[in-house]
Motif scaffolding. Structure first.
Motif, mmCIF file in Angstrom:
data_model
loop_
_atom_site.group_PDB
_atom_site.id
_atom_site.type_symbol
_atom_site.label_atom_id
_atom_site.label_comp_id
_atom_site.label_asym_id
_atom_site.label_seq_id
_atom_site.Cartn_x
_atom_site.Cartn_y
_atom_site.Cartn_z
ATOM 1 N N MET A 1 48.976 26.436 50.098
ATOM 2 C CA MET A 1 48.319 27.630 50.090
ATOM 3 C C MET A 1 48.193 28.491 49.035
ATOM 4 O O MET A 1 49.442 28.623 48.458
ATOM 5 C CB MET A 1 48.908 28.417 51.422
ATOM 6 N N ILE A 2 47.353 28.980 48.416
ATOM 7 C CA ILE A 2 47.271 29.934 47.267
ATOM 8 C C ILE A 2 47.941 31.329 47.410
ATOM 9 O O ILE A 2 47.930 31.699 48.493
ATOM 10 C CB ILE A 2 45.876 29.955 46.873
ATOM 11 N N SER A 3 48.628 31.414 46.266
ATOM 12 C CA SER A 3 49.468 32.984 46.427
ATOM 13 C C SER A 3 48.446 33.852 45.876
ATOM 14 O O SER A 3 47.562 33.825 45.433
ATOM 15 C CB SER A 3 50.835 32.646 45.408
ATOM 16 N N LEU A 4 49.026 35.075 46.172
ATOM 17 C CA LEU A 4 48.059 36.407 45.757
ATOM 18 C C LEU A 4 48.231 36.331 44.206
ATOM 19 O O LEU A 4 47.289 36.786 43.656
ATOM 20 C CB LEU A 4 49.039 37.464 46.242
ATOM 21 N N PHE A 5 49.247 35.947 43.574
ATOM 22 C CA PHE A 5 49.337 35.944 42.124
ATOM 23 C C PHE A 5 48.319 34.984 41.631
ATOM 24 O O PHE A 5 47.762 35.339 40.585
ATOM 25 C CB PHE A 5 50.744 35.598 41.813
ATOM 26 N N GLN A 6 48.239 33.738 42.228
ATOM 27 C CA GLN A 6 47.072 32.767 41.821
ATOM 28 C C GLN A 6 45.984 33.341 41.812
ATOM 29 O O GLN A 6 44.845 33.208 40.923
ATOM 30 C CB GLN A 6 47.332 31.542 42.510
ATOM 31 N N ALA A 7 45.559 34.046 43.027
ATOM 32 C CA ALA A 7 43.983 34.674 43.277
ATOM 33 C C ALA A 7 43.959 35.688 42.307
ATOM 34 O O ALA A 7 42.635 35.781 41.819
ATOM 35 C CB ALA A 7 44.280 35.305 44.613
ATOM 36 N N PHE A 8 45.084 36.387 41.797
ATOM 37 C CA PHE A 8 44.902 37.523 40.642
ATOM 38 C C PHE A 8 44.307 36.842 39.575
ATOM 39 O O PHE A 8 43.629 37.165 38.774
ATOM 40 C CB PHE A 8 46.122 38.399 40.628
ATOM 41 N N ASN A 9 45.115 35.571 39.213
ATOM 42 C CA ASN A 9 45.025 35.237 37.658
ATOM 43 C C ASN A 9 43.564 34.470 37.506
ATOM 44 O O ASN A 9 43.268 34.231 36.618
ATOM 45 C CB ASN A 9 46.158 34.252 37.705
ATOM 46 N N ASP A 10 43.025 34.022 38.937
ATOM 47 C CA ASP A 10 41.707 33.407 38.757
ATOM 48 C C ASP A 10 40.703 34.178 38.653
ATOM 49 O O ASP A 10 39.504 33.719 38.542
ATOM 50 C CB ASP A 10 41.721 32.453 40.227
ATOM 51 N N HIS A 11 40.706 35.603 38.547
ATOM 52 C CA HIS A 11 39.629 36.456 38.123
ATOM 53 C C HIS A 11 39.950 37.154 36.856
ATOM 54 O O HIS A 11 41.121 37.436 36.790
ATOM 55 C CB HIS A 11 39.399 37.216 39.721
ATOM 56 N N SER A 12 38.752 37.746 36.677
ATOM 57 C CA SER A 12 38.876 38.485 35.628
ATOM 58 C C SER A 12 39.076 40.026 35.809
ATOM 59 O O SER A 12 38.853 40.297 37.081
ATOM 60 C CB SER A 12 37.599 38.555 34.578
ATOM 61 N N LEU A 13 39.329 40.910 34.989
ATOM 62 C CA LEU A 13 39.696 42.253 34.997
ATOM 63 C C LEU A 13 38.511 42.896 35.581
ATOM 64 O O LEU A 13 38.453 43.618 36.349
ATOM 65 C CB LEU A 13 40.151 43.062 33.619
ATOM 66 N N ALA A 14 37.236 42.365 34.896
ATOM 67 C CA ALA A 14 36.022 42.915 35.154
ATOM 68 C C ALA A 14 35.735 42.596 36.575
ATOM 69 O O ALA A 14 35.042 43.661 37.276
ATOM 70 C CB ALA A 14 35.094 42.476 34.195
ATOM 71 N N PHE A 15 36.037 41.453 37.106
ATOM 72 C CA PHE A 15 35.747 41.264 38.605
ATOM 73 C C PHE A 15 36.320 42.140 39.336
ATOM 74 O O PHE A 15 35.701 42.694 40.369
ATOM 75 C CB PHE A 15 36.242 39.841 38.854
ATOM 76 N N PHE A 16 37.802 42.595 39.250
ATOM 77 C CA PHE A 16 38.459 43.369 40.096
ATOM 78 C C PHE A 16 38.194 44.820 40.012
ATOM 79 O O PHE A 16 38.110 45.451 40.907
ATOM 80 C CB PHE A 16 39.924 43.153 39.883
ATOM 81 N N VAL A 17 37.538 45.340 38.868
ATOM 82 C CA VAL A 17 37.194 46.517 38.809
ATOM 83 C C VAL A 17 35.730 46.612 39.502
ATOM 84 O O VAL A 17 35.796 47.654 40.336
ATOM 85 C CB VAL A 17 36.714 47.042 37.326
ATOM 86 N N LEU A 18 34.675 45.851 39.373
ATOM 87 C CA LEU A 18 33.633 45.797 40.193
ATOM 88 C C LEU A 18 33.734 45.607 41.512
ATOM 89 O O LEU A 18 33.408 46.158 42.529
ATOM 90 C CB LEU A 18 32.655 44.766 39.744
#
Length: 257
Positions: A1-18
């Motif tokens: 099962m994927i961790s929250l840390f992995q999910a965070f690293n799999d996306h860019s900062l721009a993704f999380f801002v938007l």
């Protein structure tokens, strides 16, 4: 099962801002101005991911938003309207499931954008000519309920179609938002099994949804605050304004994306 840390690293900062803006926007739309704002959430998130990934990430968040306001929705919803529109919405979702691979979000966006813009033009003409707008007939509620179920399943843009009917009902803002809150709670829970069957949901996307979950109450309670503070007249003016913005955005997405 994927961790929250992995999910965070799999996306860019721009993704999380938007994505954060998307969640807040859809929270406001759900609780305060349920017309056009919500239509902006998917394009914002999908600009930094695929359409299907954005659909899957948003769905658990939409359900969380529905649950945050559910008690208030149940207390203030217009059940006469809900009885009219829920069954057609279920039928619209079934059609969307059957045609999911055929109808692209771009075609759907263009169609809904044009349809919504024509409705706004009609409303403006009626108000300018001081014509009396008749009470909406049941067939309009059933039609818009079905269309909303269909468009919500394909691209989370069920707000504009059902708003076309709800604006004609002229109910109080709290009744308006609560009725739509119950309506979309039903629709969003109804998407879970079909989305899983279509292989749209997975643990990676769920982990990403969990990372964005703390933002859910921000938009919801801000929307509730606005709905209480703004007069009925200005409330519907603002709803129509955001519906106009959404229709232009949907048309642009359909043409240029």
């Amino acid at each position: 099962m994927i961790s929250l840390f992995q999910a965070f690293n799999d996306h860019s900062l721009a993704f999380f801002v938007l994505a954060a803006i998307s969640v807040i926007v859809v929270g406001i739309s759900k609780s305060g101005f349920g017309a056009g704002l919500g239509a902006l959430s998917l394009p914002l998130m999908a600009s930094q991911s695929s359409i299907h990934e954005a659909l899957a990430i948003l769905l658990p968040l939409l359900i969380a938003i529905d649950l945050v306001g559910l008690q208030r929705f149940l207390r203030n919803a217009d059940w006469r309207i809900l009885k009219l529109i829920l069954l057609p919405a279920a039928f619209g979702m079934l059609l969307a499931y059957l045609f999911f691979s055929v109808i692209t979000p771009q075609i759907l966006s263009l169609s809904i954008g044009i349809f919504t813009l024509l409705f706004l033009v009609q409303s403006l003409v009626i108000s300018r000519l001081d014509l009396k707008q008749s009470k909406p007939s049941p067939w309009l509620g059933k039609l818009m309920g079905g269309v909303s179920g269909f468009t919500s399943f394909i691209a989370h843009i069920g707000g504009p179609p059902i708003t076309i009917y709800m604006l004609r009902e002229k109910v109080l803002p709290i009744v308006y938002t609560s009725t739509l809150g119950i309506f979309f709670t039903f629709i969003n829970f109804g998407k879970l099994v079909p989305y899983a069957y279509l292989d749209l949901l997975n643990f990676k996307q769920l982990a990403t949804s969990i990372l964005l979950l703390p933002l859910v109450p921000v938009g919801v309670y801000f929307g509730f605050y606005l709905a209480k503070k703004i007069s009925v007249k200005w409330y519907y003016i603002i709803v129509q304004f955001f519906l106009l913005i959404a229709s232009i955005k949907l048309i642009a997405d359909g043409i240029y994306v």
